[in-house]
Scaffold this motif. Sequence first.
Motif, PDB file in Angstrom:
ATOM      1  N   ASP A  70      -2.174  -7.526 -39.776  1.00 54.66           N
ATOM      2  CA  ASP A  70      -2.505  -6.352 -38.975  1.00 54.66           C
ATOM      3  C   ASP A  70      -1.516  -6.193 -37.826  1.00 54.66           C
ATOM      4  O   ASP A  70      -1.116  -7.182 -37.202  1.00 54.66           O
ATOM      5  N   MET A  72      -0.505  -4.349 -34.078  1.00 54.64           N
ATOM      6  CA  MET A  72      -1.210  -3.926 -32.873  1.00 54.64           C
ATOM      7  C   MET A  72      -0.241  -3.288 -31.892  1.00 54.64           C
ATOM      8  O   MET A  72       0.912  -3.706 -31.791  1.00 54.64           O
ATOM      9  N   GLU A 114      -5.848  -1.324 -26.603  1.00 53.15           N
ATOM     10  CA  GLU A 114      -5.282  -2.010 -27.764  1.00 53.15           C
ATOM     11  C   GLU A 114      -5.670  -1.268 -29.035  1.00 53.15           C
ATOM     12  O   GLU A 114      -6.858  -1.035 -29.292  1.00 53.15           O
ATOM     13  N   LYS A 116      -5.214  -1.201 -33.253  1.00 50.35           N
ATOM     14  CA  LYS A 116      -4.927  -2.173 -34.308  1.00 50.35           C
ATOM     15  C   LYS A 116      -5.192  -1.551 -35.673  1.00 50.35           C
ATOM     16  O   LYS A 116      -6.127  -0.754 -35.830  1.00 50.35           O
TER      17      LYS A 116
END
Length: 249
Positions: A70, A72, A114, A116
């Motif tokens: 993943d 971010m 954040e 993601k």
Amino acid sequence: METEQNTAELAVTTMASEDSTETFVMVKSKKASKRKREQNGVDMESESSVASKRPQFPPISGDKLTGGSDEMRKVAVPAHRYTPLKENWLRIFTPIVENLQLQVRFNLKTRNVEIKTCKDTQDIGSLTRAADFVRAFVLGFQVEDALALIRLDELFLETFDVTDVKPLKGDHLSRAIGRIAGKGGKTKFTIENVTKTRIVLADSKVHILGSFQNIKMARTAICNLILGSPPSKVYGNIRVVASRTAERF
């Protein structure tokens, strides 16, 4: 005697005819040229058929593009934007999660938003769009204006300082910022409407949101105001440029 002369003349004429036949150039028959044309046509068809049989691969999923991990992005939020972010959090959260299939949170320790990717993310470029959307809101743009970065392509953010155009200090700097804004924001609104952009003045920083060509027009107008041009002259210039671009398209 006459017979000998006749035979000699016949021999001379036959020699001349043989010489003339040797100088003749062989002419290609029409059938041979037609055969060659047909062969060339077959070759061209075979080349086009080879080109049309190129392999077609299925689109790669987001997981394979990222290598299974993943990604971010973090967007820092300054102190004066905490309250607007809190008030508009639901309007920021909804398009990122529902439309772009991303995960988003506000980290209270680091004061960062954040963003993601997850297994539901289809487009790898949606992460950049979401980060640009949040960054535009943090810089001071309205949520409705910043949403255009998600919905539309070919939109950009540009930031520059007034002192980058001309090194000004004190009252001179304040007057330059006042010229950009105008009385009650009139000059700024006029530039926004003519160039189809959105402008945010934050102290000596100028943030512009729009397409590449429109940002260029707005930046030129703002730079002229900083350098001391009267607003009336700037209005005239940007209207002329805007009308030219409209005619071009």
